[in-house]
Design a protein around this motif. Structure first.
Motif, PDB file in Angstrom:
ATOM      1  N   GLU A  20       0.837  -1.205   0.000  1.00 30.39           N
ATOM      2  CA  GLU A  20       0.000   0.000   0.000  1.00 30.39           C
ATOM      3  C   GLU A  20       0.872   1.256   0.000  1.00 30.39           C
ATOM      4  O   GLU A  20       0.634   2.193  -0.767  1.00 30.39           O
ATOM      5  CB  GLU A  20      -0.914   0.009   1.218  1.00 30.39           C
ATOM      6  N   ALA A  21       1.900   1.271   0.833  1.00 33.11           N
ATOM      7  CA  ALA A  21       2.796   2.424   0.908  1.00 33.11           C
ATOM      8  C   ALA A  21       3.536   2.630  -0.407  1.00 33.11           C
ATOM      9  O   ALA A  21       3.674   3.759  -0.886  1.00 33.11           O
ATOM     10  CB  ALA A  21       3.786   2.246   2.048  1.00 33.11           C
ATOM     11  N   ALA A  22       3.987   1.535  -1.016  1.00 32.61           N
ATOM     12  CA  ALA A  22       4.690   1.647  -2.294  1.00 32.61           C
ATOM     13  C   ALA A  22       3.749   2.165  -3.376  1.00 32.61           C
ATOM     14  O   ALA A  22       4.142   2.994  -4.199  1.00 32.61           O
ATOM     15  CB  ALA A  22       5.250   0.286  -2.699  1.00 32.61           C
ATOM     16  N   GLY A  23       2.527   1.690  -3.368  1.00 32.26           N
ATOM     17  CA  GLY A  23       1.543   2.152  -4.346  1.00 32.26           C
ATOM     18  C   GLY A  23       1.253   3.628  -4.201  1.00 32.26           C
ATOM     19  O   GLY A  23       1.141   4.355  -5.200  1.00 32.26           O
ATOM     20  N   ARG A  24       1.135   4.095  -2.969  1.00 33.23           N
ATOM     21  CA  ARG A  24       0.905   5.523  -2.749  1.00 33.23           C
ATOM     22  C   ARG A  24       2.115   6.347  -3.164  1.00 33.23           C
ATOM     23  O   ARG A  24       1.977   7.433  -3.713  1.00 33.23           O
ATOM     24  CB  ARG A  24       0.584   5.792  -1.290  1.00 33.23           C
ATOM     25  N   VAL A  26       4.320   5.778  -5.510  1.00 32.54           N
ATOM     26  CA  VAL A  26       4.475   5.912  -6.963  1.00 32.54           C
ATOM     27  C   VAL A  26       3.191   6.367  -7.643  1.00 32.54           C
ATOM     28  O   VAL A  26       3.161   6.549  -8.857  1.00 32.54           O
ATOM     29  CB  VAL A  26       4.979   4.595  -7.608  1.00 32.54           C
ATOM     30  N   GLY A  27       2.125   6.540  -6.872  1.00 29.73           N
ATOM     31  CA  GLY A  27       0.867   7.009  -7.434  1.00 29.73           C
ATOM     32  C   GLY A  27       0.069   5.925  -8.144  1.00 29.73           C
ATOM     33  O   GLY A  27      -0.744   6.209  -9.006  1.00 29.73           O
ATOM     34  N   ASN A  28       0.298   4.683  -7.777  1.00 27.49           N
ATOM     35  CA  ASN A  28      -0.395   3.555  -8.397  1.00 27.49           C
ATOM     36  C   ASN A  28      -1.562   3.148  -7.488  1.00 27.49           C
ATOM     37  O   ASN A  28      -1.378   2.490  -6.471  1.00 27.49           O
ATOM     38  CB  ASN A  28       0.577   2.390  -8.590  1.00 27.49           C
ATOM     39  N   GLU A  29      -2.770   3.547  -7.867  1.00 26.38           N
ATOM     40  CA  GLU A  29      -3.941   3.271  -7.040  1.00 26.38           C
ATOM     41  C   GLU A  29      -4.246   1.779  -6.948  1.00 26.38           C
ATOM     42  O   GLU A  29      -4.705   1.296  -5.921  1.00 26.38           O
ATOM     43  CB  GLU A  29      -5.153   4.016  -7.587  1.00 26.38           C
ATOM     44  N   ARG A  30      -4.003   1.053  -8.024  1.00 29.33           N
ATOM     45  CA  ARG A  30      -4.282  -0.387  -8.023  1.00 29.33           C
ATOM     46  C   ARG A  30      -3.390  -1.110  -7.003  1.00 29.33           C
ATOM     47  O   ARG A  30      -3.860  -1.952  -6.249  1.00 29.33           O
ATOM     48  CB  ARG A  30      -4.065  -0.967  -9.412  1.00 29.33           C
ATOM     49  N   MET A  31      -2.116  -0.772  -6.995  1.00 31.44           N
ATOM     50  CA  MET A  31      -1.190  -1.404  -6.054  1.00 31.44           C
ATOM     51  C   MET A  31      -1.582  -1.056  -4.620  1.00 31.44           C
ATOM     52  O   MET A  31      -1.549  -1.915  -3.738  1.00 31.44           O
ATOM     53  CB  MET A  31       0.245  -0.960  -6.326  1.00 31.44           C
ATOM     54  N   SER A  32      -1.975   0.172  -4.415  1.00 34.84           N
ATOM     55  CA  SER A  32      -2.392   0.609  -3.092  1.00 34.84           C
ATOM     56  C   SER A  32      -3.633  -0.164  -2.640  1.00 34.84           C
ATOM     57  O   SER A  32      -3.720  -0.623  -1.492  1.00 34.84           O
ATOM     58  CB  SER A  32      -2.680   2.110  -3.112  1.00 34.84           C
ATOM     59  N   ALA A  33      -4.580  -0.350  -3.538  1.00 37.98           N
ATOM     60  CA  ALA A  33      -5.801  -1.092  -3.218  1.00 37.98           C
ATOM     61  C   ALA A  33      -5.487  -2.564  -2.931  1.00 37.98           C
ATOM     62  O   ALA A  33      -6.068  -3.168  -2.020  1.00 37.98           O
ATOM     63  CB  ALA A  33      -6.798  -0.987  -4.361  1.00 37.98           C
ATOM     64  N   GLU A  34      -4.566  -3.136  -3.698  1.00 34.44           N
ATOM     65  CA  GLU A  34      -4.171  -4.526  -3.454  1.00 34.44           C
ATOM     66  C   GLU A  34      -3.526  -4.670  -2.078  1.00 34.44           C
ATOM     67  O   GLU A  34      -3.743  -5.657  -1.381  1.00 34.44           O
ATOM     68  CB  GLU A  34      -3.203  -5.011  -4.536  1.00 34.44           C
TER      69      GLU A  34
END
Length: 57
Positions: A20-24, A26-34
């Motif tokens: 979630e932190a990595a997704g936020r 880099v701005g990747n909402e899908r990764m953050s949601a996963e």
């Protein structure tokens, strides 16, 4: 066996939090949601194990 499941729950929570932190970052909402989903999965597994422990004693 229960100890292994509890460890897996903690691992899912930590992995989800990192994802979630990595997704936020880099701005990747899908990764953050996963990542949030993995955290929820770990939370549910941990709650299940705590409930089982409660009824054992």
């Amino acid at each position: 066996m229960a100890r292994e499941k509890k460890a897996k729950a903690k691992m899912d929570q930590a992995k989800g939090k990192a994802k979630e932190a990595a997704g936020r970052a880099v701005g990747n909402e899908r990764m953050s949601a996963e990542g949030k989903m993995e955290q929820s999965k770990g939370d549910a597994r941990q709650a299940k194990e705590k409930t089982k422990d409660t009824f054992k004693h």
